[in-house]
Write an enzyme that holds these catalytic residues in place. Structure first.
Site, mmCIF file in Angstrom:
data_model
loop_
_atom_site.group_PDB
_atom_site.id
_atom_site.type_symbol
_atom_site.label_atom_id
_atom_site.label_comp_id
_atom_site.label_asym_id
_atom_site.label_seq_id
_atom_site.Cartn_x
_atom_site.Cartn_y
_atom_site.Cartn_z
ATOM 1 N N LYS A 1 0.837 -1.193 0.000
ATOM 2 C CA LYS A 1 0.000 0.000 0.000
ATOM 3 C C LYS A 1 0.879 1.254 0.000
ATOM 4 C CE LYS A 1 -4.226 -1.697 0.209
ATOM 5 N NZ LYS A 1 -5.290 -1.362 -0.763
ATOM 6 N N LYS B 1 -13.269 -7.957 -7.898
ATOM 7 C CA LYS B 1 -13.646 -8.400 -6.557
ATOM 8 C C LYS B 1 -15.091 -8.866 -6.610
ATOM 9 C CE LYS B 1 -10.380 -5.150 -4.492
ATOM 10 N NZ LYS B 1 -10.141 -4.004 -3.599
#
Length: 330
Positions: free
Chosen positions: A108, A215
């Site tokens: 991240k 997703k």
């Protein structure tokens, strides 16, 4: 398949609050609603800040998995990546140690309160731990503008990035940054520009990405996600949204059904939990695509309090009415 009766969803509803081992997306506890359909247990877990319109698509995804047989699997296990939140560089080794056998790490970057120097140090630390054969991808969650993204990608390129996920917010910006960094050979992946878009195919039509992140819950279910992958014609990386063990198996079912699986999946996030409702952690770098029944003791131990359970029940009812009024079929 039409929507099942709301009572069938609420009748088996269990709301859990699971502690995280690492602070992620600004939270230390992940809440999720679990319920059982004819095909097995499923999960509804849009983040609490998401509005009902967006969350309704997640409910459609949960219903799809609980009430509809998954497509025929082409593989029984899927390879997954480790996820490194915005932690200090000296904590990277401890985070990576939680992911058994993973050869890929997603790092991240561009998080609030973090500088580019912090991101570089974190990625450098990941490379040092994983060695030259490890695969590193970074995820900016649309945190940069085009100039910032160009600067950051140039600075991170020496660490041999597999791709950069959602460096900028809009399709137009993705198209621009993709052109600017094409010389580097680093692909651009679209996540939010697919799962949060009114038109998830726009990014492909615009030539704004080399691959897409898919997703299951946010796209309306395994079957709809497979359709989107086929319609875009782009390579796909299956990922999770900090799901419980149940939701991770939903993602694994999607990955198992893809015609091609060229990239490790972002489905290793169970390793970021201190406790879960089952075991979907990576073992030897893979997770199973089989359905999972939650552990009864874990459901009881980590049950959300009455106020939070009531909040989730009301949320499901509102989202169900939105699907109902739209005439949704799964």
């Amino acid at each position: 398949m039409t929507l099942p009766p709301l009572d069938d969803i609420l009748g088996s509803l269990r709301v859990v609050a699971l502690p995280l081992a690492v602070r992620f997306r600004g939270v230390d506890v992940r809440e999720a609603a679990l319920f059982e359909g004819p095909e097995g247990w499923t999960e509804f877990s849009p983040f609490v800040e998401y509005d009902d319109d967006e969350s309704a698509t997640w409910l459609a995804g949960a219903i799809d998995y609980g009430w509809r047989a998954v497509p025929v699997a082409k593989r029984n296990h899927v390879p997954v990546n480790a996820t490194v939140p915005a932690v200090a560089a000296d904590r990277v080794a401890a985070v990576l140690a939680r992911f058994d056998g993973c050869r890929t790490a997603k790092v991240k970057v561009a998080e609030a309160g973090q500088s580019l120097a912090d991101d570089i140090a974190r990625v450098r630390a990941v490379r040092e731990v994983m060695g030259p054969d490890g695969r590193i991808r970074v995820d900016a969650n649309a945190g940069w503008n085009v100039d910032q993204a160009e600067r950051a990608i140039h600075a991170l390129a020496e660490y041999d990035l597999e791709y950069v996920e959602q460096p900028c917010a809009t399709v137009e910006e993705l198209h621009d940054i993709r052109k600017r960094v094409k010389y580097s050979g680093i692909p651009i992946a679209a996540d939010e520009s697919v799962r949060k878009a009114a038109d998830p195919l726009a990014v492909a039509r615009a030539g704004a990405a080399d691959l897409i992140i898919v997703k299951a819950q946010p796209l309306g279910g395994v079957h709809r996600a497979l359709e989107i992958v086929a319609e875009t014609g782009l390579a796909a990386v299956v990922s999770s949204a900090l799901d419980t063990a149940i939701g991770l198996r939903m993602g694994a079912a999607l990955a198992a059904a893809l015609p091609e699986l060229d990239y490790d999946c972002g489905l290793g996030t169970a390793s970021l939990f201190r406790a879960d409702v089952g075991d979907s952690r990576p073992h030897g770098g893979v997770i199973s695509a089989e359905r999972l029944t939650p552990d009864a003791a874990s459901l009881a131990t980590h049950a959300a309090d009455d106020d939070r359970a009531h909040w989730w029940r009301n949320r499901i009812e509102r989202c169900y009415r939105l699907l109902e009024s739209a005439g949704t079929e799964n």
